[in-house]
Design an enzyme around this catalytic site. Sequence first.
Site, PDB file in Angstrom:
ATOM      1  N   ASP A 382      16.626 -90.585 -30.893  1.00  0.00           N
ATOM      2  CA  ASP A 382      17.889 -90.166 -31.518  1.00  0.00           C
ATOM      3  C   ASP A 382      17.720 -88.746 -32.064  1.00  0.00           C
ATOM      4  OD1 ASP A 382      20.470 -91.781 -33.018  1.00  0.00           O
ATOM      5  OD2 ASP A 382      19.806 -89.878 -33.868  1.00  0.00           O
ATOM      6  N   GLU A 425      24.291 -89.583 -29.175  1.00  0.00           N
ATOM      7  CA  GLU A 425      23.049 -88.785 -29.099  1.00  0.00           C
ATOM      8  C   GLU A 425      21.830 -89.695 -29.128  1.00  0.00           C
ATOM      9  OE1 GLU A 425      23.861 -90.285 -31.959  1.00  0.00           O
ATOM     10  OE2 GLU A 425      22.559 -89.039 -33.226  1.00  0.00           O
TER      11      GLU A 425
HETATM   12  N1  LIG Z   1      28.751 -82.957 -28.389  1.00  0.00           N
HETATM   13  C1  LIG Z   1      28.705 -84.281 -28.372  1.00  0.00           C
HETATM   14  N2  LIG Z   1      28.552 -84.939 -29.527  1.00  0.00           N
HETATM   15  C2  LIG Z   1      28.495 -86.282 -29.498  1.00  0.00           C
HETATM   16  C3  LIG Z   1      28.580 -87.009 -28.295  1.00  0.00           C
HETATM   17  N3  LIG Z   1      28.479 -88.325 -28.588  1.00  0.00           N
HETATM   18  C4  LIG Z   1      28.336 -88.419 -29.939  1.00  0.00           C
HETATM   19  N4  LIG Z   1      28.340 -87.183 -30.506  1.00  0.00           N
HETATM   20  C5  LIG Z   1      28.208 -86.817 -31.909  1.00  0.00           C
HETATM   21  O1  LIG Z   1      26.910 -87.080 -32.387  1.00  0.00           O
HETATM   22  C6  LIG Z   1      26.996 -87.133 -33.821  1.00  0.00           C
HETATM   23  C7  LIG Z   1      26.090 -88.220 -34.354  1.00  0.00           C
HETATM   24  O2  LIG Z   1      26.104 -88.119 -35.728  1.00  0.00           O
HETATM   25  P1  LIG Z   1      25.371 -89.144 -36.683  1.00  0.00           P
HETATM   26  O3  LIG Z   1      25.428 -90.520 -36.118  1.00  0.00           O
HETATM   27  O4  LIG Z   1      25.937 -88.947 -38.061  1.00  0.00           O
HETATM   28  O5  LIG Z   1      23.870 -88.729 -36.643  1.00  0.00           O
HETATM   29  P2  LIG Z   1      23.105 -87.362 -36.835  1.00  0.00           P
HETATM   30  O6  LIG Z   1      23.992 -86.260 -37.347  1.00  0.00           O
HETATM   31  O7  LIG Z   1      22.384 -87.062 -35.567  1.00  0.00           O
HETATM   32  O8  LIG Z   1      22.070 -87.704 -37.979  1.00  0.00           O
HETATM   33  P3  LIG Z   1      20.729 -88.560 -37.861  1.00  0.00           P
HETATM   34  O9  LIG Z   1      20.792 -89.378 -36.627  1.00  0.00           O
HETATM   35  O10 LIG Z   1      20.736 -89.411 -39.097  1.00  0.00           O
HETATM   36  O11 LIG Z   1      19.595 -87.596 -37.864  1.00  0.00           O
HETATM   37  C8  LIG Z   1      28.474 -87.339 -34.160  1.00  0.00           C
HETATM   38  O12 LIG Z   1      28.977 -86.148 -34.711  1.00  0.00           O
HETATM   39  C9  LIG Z   1      29.117 -87.603 -32.806  1.00  0.00           C
HETATM   40  O13 LIG Z   1      30.448 -87.099 -32.743  1.00  0.00           O
HETATM   41  C10 LIG Z   1      28.771 -86.266 -27.084  1.00  0.00           C
HETATM   42  O14 LIG Z   1      28.876 -86.802 -25.990  1.00  0.00           O
HETATM   43  N5  LIG Z   1      28.825 -84.914 -27.176  1.00  0.00           N
END
Ligand SMILES: Nc1nc2c(ncn2[C@@H]2O[C@H](COP(=O)(O)OP(=O)(O)OP(=O)(O)O)[C@@H](O)[C@H]2O)c(=O)[nH]1
Length: 512
Positions: A382, A425
């Site tokens: 992640d 992600e």
């Molecule tokens: N650009 C992009 N962003 C995505 C995609 N799928 C998910 N996201 C974003 O990934 C982010 C995940 O955020 P969080 O789950 O808060 O996790 P994080 O900011 O990585 O924090 P930690 O995992 O705790 O380190 C969110 O802002 C989602 O909108 C995608 O296909 N493209």
Amino acid sequence: MTPNTNHYLSWIDVDNELHCEVLLPSKKKITIGRSEQADVEVLNTSVSRQHLELSWHDEGLQVKDLNSSYGTWIDSVKLPANEYKTLVADSEMKLGNLSMWYELRRDNESQEMFQTCFHPPTVNDEIELSSEFNDFRVKLLFLLQENFGDNTLNVQLIRSIDDELYQLINSQELRLKEQRILNSISHILNRSLTLSELLKTALNLVSKVLNAERGFVVIKDTNVDQHRILALRHFDQLNWNCNNKTTHDFSHALVEKCFDQNKILIIGDTELNEALDDINPVKQGGGRSVVVIPLVQENLVIGVIYLDNQQKSHNFNQQQIPFLTTFAAHTSIALHNTLLYKRAITDDLTQLFTRQHVDEVLAQEIIRAQRYQQPLSLLILDLDHFKRINDSYGHTTGDQVLQKFSAVIKQHVRECDLAGRFGGEEFIVILPDTDLVGAHAFAERIRKATAKMVIVKGNQNIKVTVSIGAASYQAQHEENALLLLEDADKALYQAKEQGRNRTVSYSGQHLN
Ligand SMILES: Nc1nc2c(ncn2[C@@H]2O[C@H](COP(=O)(O)OP(=O)(O)OP(=O)(O)O)[C@@H](O)[C@H]2O)c(=O)[nH]1
């Protein structure tokens, strides 16, 4: 080769039936012969009742001729009776006059080892057929001569009827033989193969049938509008670059022509073909006689098979066009199906496998780990603070980061591993035959490579880190993939808790 994985011997008989026999681990030896007592019964008069034994040794599959009357040949060398010989992939095995092709392949999805023996129609059938036809010819000739052969004109007429009959028999026999080969080829290609397996199999089969020495298959990658070589046979690694059209490489020029013209091109003798003088084919690494075959989907050429024979002039000829057309149609359909399936199990953005496919493979891997008591590990990866990337640089840049990270994972996985996008992600890697220590080391390699990754956005360099949870299959998981996923997820949670940019291996105990 791991002795605990399933090994199969599969073959196609003259009635076009696919047979399969499990060799390992349940059986270490099988026999091939004409009697019902043989594990593989082959109805051919030149095959002895107990003709051959196949067995597994450390070096691989070994064959032993069981003192058969008509003998066994591997690549034209007769085996002494009762002596073991290791069978190498891509070799021809002849039991009397019955020819079988031996081919070894590993199924990427199930990770199971297959031994495939493919045999074209038995020689016996053809001999019987031609002797029946020829008997008829002789009888007819005799009758005609007896009744009408009293003057020169009639004798000439009878001779020309006989000549025509002879040509007809020959061409019918050839058609029949080609039809049987095509049926077998279609049968083989319609098994669920991965893209590269499918193309390698098609290339090997058509090369053997046409006596081609070398060949390769080029596929149009519509994503990047480039051509990629996905299968090579007796060719050195080719660097294919479709933008570099100035190169005088012979095979490239012909393949490009085939992509443009969408038709089978046969060159009987490249040295005699004046139109090709400037290319100087043989010197540039091309063959003496060459054929290029388009693979077509909805009137568009999606791939090209190139075959050549470096020494022999006119190895390919126009009479082979009907056979090649049907072969190309079978291969194109199989290719289309394989591409459709590949698209369905691939995530568009990252080109890794989809969650659904990962779930299916994980369920199979767990069953295998349990049955054969092999290690199996799992990573959940992640990206750290990924939301900040989206918030600071926008979603498109976020997507680029996801693509670049996926490329890092792809660079590190082995052929037997499976990497997928689990959602957002979050990513997953299945590591068969890997214990927790190995999985941790592997995860650390990905983590370090990710920390070095740089994404340039304007004058800014974006950097990311990843947290990874690793877990291994334990007997207590039984066949429940969810429990293993939960372990990896718990480890990932700890990695996040402990400050991110790290790998944590699940160390909890499972109680019965
Ligand atoms: N650009 C992009 N962003 C995505 C995609 N799928 C998910 N996201 C974003 O990934 C982010 C995940 O955020 P969080 O789950 O808060 O996790 P994080 O900011 O990585 O924090 P930690 O995992 O705790 O380190 C969110 O802002 C989602 O909108 C995608 O296909 N493209």
